[in-house]
Design an enzyme around this catalytic site. Structure first.
Site, mmCIF file in Angstrom:
data_model
loop_
_atom_site.group_PDB
_atom_site.id
_atom_site.type_symbol
_atom_site.label_atom_id
_atom_site.label_comp_id
_atom_site.label_asym_id
_atom_site.label_seq_id
_atom_site.Cartn_x
_atom_site.Cartn_y
_atom_site.Cartn_z
ATOM 1 N N GLY A 88 -2.567 -14.709 2.689
ATOM 2 C CA GLY A 88 -2.676 -13.660 3.700
ATOM 3 C C GLY A 88 -4.092 -13.532 4.224
ATOM 4 N N SER B 11 0.817 -1.214 0.000
ATOM 5 C CA SER B 11 0.000 0.000 0.000
ATOM 6 C C SER B 11 0.848 1.262 0.000
ATOM 7 C CB SER B 11 -0.892 0.031 1.245
ATOM 8 O OG SER B 11 -1.648 -1.146 1.340
ATOM 9 N N GLU C 22 -15.515 -4.762 0.784
ATOM 10 C CA GLU C 22 -16.035 -4.446 -0.561
ATOM 11 C C GLU C 22 -15.143 -5.130 -1.612
ATOM 12 O OE1 GLU C 22 -15.507 -2.170 1.834
ATOM 13 O OE2 GLU C 22 -17.577 -1.622 2.296
ATOM 14 N N SER D 292 -6.973 0.090 -2.193
ATOM 15 C CA SER D 292 -7.698 -0.968 -2.909
ATOM 16 C C SER D 292 -7.187 -1.090 -4.343
ATOM 17 C CB SER D 292 -9.200 -0.641 -2.921
ATOM 18 O OG SER D 292 -9.679 -0.526 -1.605
ATOM 19 N N ILE E 285 -23.918 -7.570 25.631
ATOM 20 C CA ILE E 285 -24.198 -8.486 26.747
ATOM 21 C C ILE E 285 -23.553 -7.964 28.034
ATOM 22 C CG2 ILE E 285 -23.663 -10.815 27.629
ATOM 23 C CD1 ILE E 285 -24.219 -11.841 24.739
ATOM 24 N N GLU F 65 -5.682 -6.145 4.011
ATOM 25 C CA GLU F 65 -5.544 -7.247 3.042
ATOM 26 C C GLU F 65 -6.796 -7.351 2.165
ATOM 27 O OE1 GLU F 65 -3.337 -10.677 4.022
ATOM 28 O OE2 GLU F 65 -2.125 -9.628 5.520
ATOM 29 N N GLY F 66 -7.334 -6.187 1.833
ATOM 30 C CA GLY F 66 -8.531 -6.088 0.995
ATOM 31 C C GLY F 66 -9.759 -5.852 1.851
ATOM 32 N N GLY G 214 -23.362 -4.904 28.743
ATOM 33 C CA GLY G 214 -24.026 -3.650 29.111
ATOM 34 C C GLY G 214 -23.001 -2.538 29.295
HETATM 35 C C1 LIG Z 1 -3.887 -1.290 10.709
HETATM 36 C C2 LIG Z 1 -3.572 -1.475 9.259
HETATM 37 C C3 LIG Z 1 -2.496 -2.266 8.890
HETATM 38 C C4 LIG Z 1 -2.163 -2.417 7.535
HETATM 39 N N1 LIG Z 1 -1.064 -3.174 7.194
HETATM 40 C C5 LIG Z 1 -0.658 -3.208 5.908
HETATM 41 C C6 LIG Z 1 0.577 -3.845 5.546
HETATM 42 O O1 LIG Z 1 1.277 -4.439 6.390
HETATM 43 N N2 LIG Z 1 0.994 -3.769 4.249
HETATM 44 C C7 LIG Z 1 0.267 -3.131 3.295
HETATM 45 O O2 LIG Z 1 0.688 -3.112 2.141
HETATM 46 N N3 LIG Z 1 -0.926 -2.524 3.590
HETATM 47 C C8 LIG Z 1 -1.393 -2.541 4.866
HETATM 48 N N4 LIG Z 1 -2.573 -1.901 5.199
HETATM 49 C C9 LIG Z 1 -3.298 -1.188 4.153
HETATM 50 C C10 LIG Z 1 -4.638 -1.833 3.809
HETATM 51 O O3 LIG Z 1 -4.437 -3.002 3.080
HETATM 52 C C11 LIG Z 1 -5.485 -0.769 3.082
HETATM 53 O O4 LIG Z 1 -5.874 0.170 4.058
HETATM 54 C C12 LIG Z 1 -6.684 -1.379 2.385
HETATM 55 O O5 LIG Z 1 -6.285 -2.153 1.302
HETATM 56 C C13 LIG Z 1 -7.666 -0.305 1.910
HETATM 57 O O6 LIG Z 1 -7.022 0.706 1.220
HETATM 58 P P1 LIG Z 1 -7.314 2.254 1.607
HETATM 59 O O7 LIG Z 1 -7.149 2.370 3.075
HETATM 60 O O8 LIG Z 1 -6.446 3.105 0.749
HETATM 61 O O9 LIG Z 1 -8.822 2.484 1.268
HETATM 62 P P2 LIG Z 1 -9.430 2.864 -0.186
HETATM 63 O O10 LIG Z 1 -8.909 1.924 -1.206
HETATM 64 O O11 LIG Z 1 -9.237 4.313 -0.417
HETATM 65 O O12 LIG Z 1 -10.973 2.547 0.028
HETATM 66 C C14 LIG Z 1 -11.881 3.463 0.632
HETATM 67 C C15 LIG Z 1 -13.272 2.850 0.566
HETATM 68 O O13 LIG Z 1 -13.652 2.678 -0.814
HETATM 69 C C16 LIG Z 1 -14.001 1.319 -1.043
HETATM 70 N N5 LIG Z 1 -13.612 0.930 -2.381
HETATM 71 C C17 LIG Z 1 -12.435 1.156 -3.016
HETATM 72 N N6 LIG Z 1 -12.436 0.605 -4.226
HETATM 73 C C18 LIG Z 1 -13.636 0.007 -4.387
HETATM 74 C C19 LIG Z 1 -14.251 -0.741 -5.438
HETATM 75 N N7 LIG Z 1 -13.621 -1.025 -6.583
HETATM 76 N N8 LIG Z 1 -15.513 -1.211 -5.248
HETATM 77 C C20 LIG Z 1 -16.176 -0.948 -4.089
HETATM 78 N N9 LIG Z 1 -15.642 -0.253 -3.057
HETATM 79 C C21 LIG Z 1 -14.390 0.215 -3.215
HETATM 80 C C22 LIG Z 1 -13.233 0.543 0.009
HETATM 81 O O14 LIG Z 1 -13.798 -0.745 0.246
HETATM 82 C C23 LIG Z 1 -13.351 1.463 1.214
HETATM 83 O O15 LIG Z 1 -14.585 1.279 1.828
HETATM 84 C C24 LIG Z 1 -2.945 -1.775 6.551
HETATM 85 C C25 LIG Z 1 -4.053 -0.993 6.924
HETATM 86 C C26 LIG Z 1 -4.362 -0.828 8.255
HETATM 87 C C27 LIG Z 1 -5.537 0.033 8.631
#
Ligand SMILES: Cc1cc2nc3c(=O)[nH]c(=O)nc-3n(C[C@H](O)[C@H](O)[C@H](O)COP(=O)(O)OP(=O)(O)OC[C@H]3O[C@@H](n4cnc5c(N)ncnc54)[C@H](O)[C@@H]3O)c2cc1C
Length: 385
Positions: A248, A129, A373, A135, A343, A369-370, A345
């Site tokens: 993963g 990321s 959605e 995403s 549960i 990890e996705g 409260g």
């Molecule tokens: C605590 C934590 C640890 C993490 N660790 C790692 C790690 O070790 N390595 C790493 O690489 N990443 C890591 N991540 C990143 C994580 O994989 C991403 O946050 C995740 O893939 C979502 O990307 P985004 O946050 O940019 O959200 P966005 O992609 O911006 O999505 C925002 C919203 O839009 C929706 N959306 C986006 N595209 C679509 C679509 N085509 N159809 C429908 N809905 C859609 C999403 O579902 C979401 O609700 C971590 C994240 C967190 C919070």
């Protein structure tokens, strides 16, 4: 809890017992404090390594345990039930960097990196990321340009779990900028270590849950990476990352099952002892039905997950099933943790009891990890291909 349907082998039961004992001694007593202080306990990595939990899927020839996927997921569930932050460390390490090096690394790379990773001397992390690419991971912008015997990497990776303490990070960078529309095919995977010139740790996130797992950005400022750190074929890193996420996602599903199980067990115990209207609240059918729903969902998610693990070990393609397992398990974790708070409260809403932590920790399983959605996108795509 309600796992007789799993039909475990003696070895799998033994591994689960080992993990349960490890969690009881080294994790559970400290989970509340680590969460409160957002403290990552570095000594835990060595202890997990010594016990074999960081080399569960690495073959014995590289100092791992060479276990099947179900054994690994059972151990992960036990750790997650004690502390979700420790579980994510274990899940990322076992499912992503070690698997990628095992599958696509050269003999020399396996020899150099897998042994210390299996023993817990080097913790693994995964950097796909970026701030503007979540995403839509294939849109990543971190660039790798060849310069003599090195690659020069420039860019920022975001959200790297365990990034502060990782000794090996498998990071994805763009090696072919000529045609971004080629999607994944212009991206390569690199084995990064924090000693490389130009590497630094950036912002540390302040999170609602998973507080004891450090999540940081990594800054690559014209970072020079020796050519022998390229993992697999040039321009195939994204393909490798997506294939590894099948694995993963099973890890995250197991983490979610662990959180859900812990929430269910806490709620069941509380319902036995909490008295209202001169009787334990478990006497009320409203509470019994909640517990029935919670138990059913935990059992269902776990069954889906282990059926997927067995299919994977048979060599089947499990993309659709691992997405289903992650989707079901993460939504189960949110449902069960939320019901557990209900549960309890008012006592569920305060930090005296662990259920509010379970609810905060559960949420991220629907995101990383996705997102849920994206799991639905993957499942729908697989249905039509
Ligand atoms: C605590 C934590 C640890 C993490 N660790 C790692 C790690 O070790 N390595 C790493 O690489 N990443 C890591 N991540 C990143 C994580 O994989 C991403 O946050 C995740 O893939 C979502 O990307 P985004 O946050 O940019 O959200 P966005 O992609 O911006 O999505 C925002 C919203 O839009 C929706 N959306 C986006 N595209 C679509 C679509 N085509 N159809 C429908 N809905 C859609 C999403 O579902 C979401 O609700 C971590 C994240 C967190 C919070």
């Amino acid at each position: 809890m309600l796992d007789t349907l799993l039909d475990l082998t003696d070895t799998q039961k033994e591994i689960r017992e080992l993990a349960r004992a490890f969690a009881r001694e080294h994790v559970a007593p400290f989970a509340e404090q680590w969460d409160r202080e957002a403290h990552f306990e570095p000594s835990l990595v060595g202890k997990l390594g010594e016990a074999g939990f960081l080399g569960m899927l690495i073959p014995e020839e590289y100092d791992g345990l060479g276990l099947d996927t179900s054994s690994y997921l059972l151990a992960l569930e036990e750790i997650a039930a004690a502390d979700a932050s420790t579980a994510v460390l274990m899940s990322v390490h076992n499912s992503l960097p070690t698997q990628m090096i095992l599958r696509w690394g050269t003999d020399a790379q396996k020899e150099r990196w897998l042994r210390p990773m299996a023993r817990g001397e080097l913790l693994g992390a995964f950097a796909l990321s970026e701030p503007d690419s979540g995403s839509d991971a294939a849109s990543l912008r971190c660039q790798a340009v060849r310069d003599g015997d090195d690659w020069v990497l420039t860019g920022t990776k975001a959200w790297v779990s365990s990034g502060t303490h990782a000794g090996v990070i498998v990071a994805m960078a763009r090696t072919d900028t000529a045609d971004m529309r080629r999607g994944g095919r212009g991206i390569s995977a690199f084995i990064i270590t924090p000693d490389l010139p130009g590497f630094s740790i950036g912002k540390k996130e302040r999170k609602m849950g998973l507080c004891a797992s450090p999540t940081v950005s990594l800054v690559f400022d014209e970072m020079r990476v020796p050519a022998d750190r390229l993992l697999g074929e040039i321009n195939y890193g994204f393909v490798y990352a997506m294939q590894s996420l099948d694995h993963g996602r099973m890890g995250i599903a197991s983490q979610a099952v662990g959180i859900a199980r812990a929430a269910f067990e806490a709620a069941r115990a509380y319902a036995d002892q909490r008295q209202q209207f001169r009787r334990p609240i478990r006497d009320f059918q409203a509470i019994q039905f909640k517990l029935a729903d919670m138990a059913s969902r935990v059992t269902g998610a776990r069954m889906m997950l282990h059926a997927t693990a067995r299919a994977k070990d048979r060599g089947d393609k499990v993309t659709i099933y691992s997405s289903m397992a992650k989707l079901l398990a993460s939504e189960t974790a949110m449902f069960v943790a939320d019901e557990a708070v209900q549960i309890f409260g008012g006592y569920g809403y305060v930090k005296e009891y662990p259920v509010e932590r379970y609810l905060r920790d559960a949420k991220v399983t629907e995101i990383y990890e996705g997102t849920s959605e994206i799991q639905r996108v993957v499942i729908a795509r697989e249905l039509y291909t």
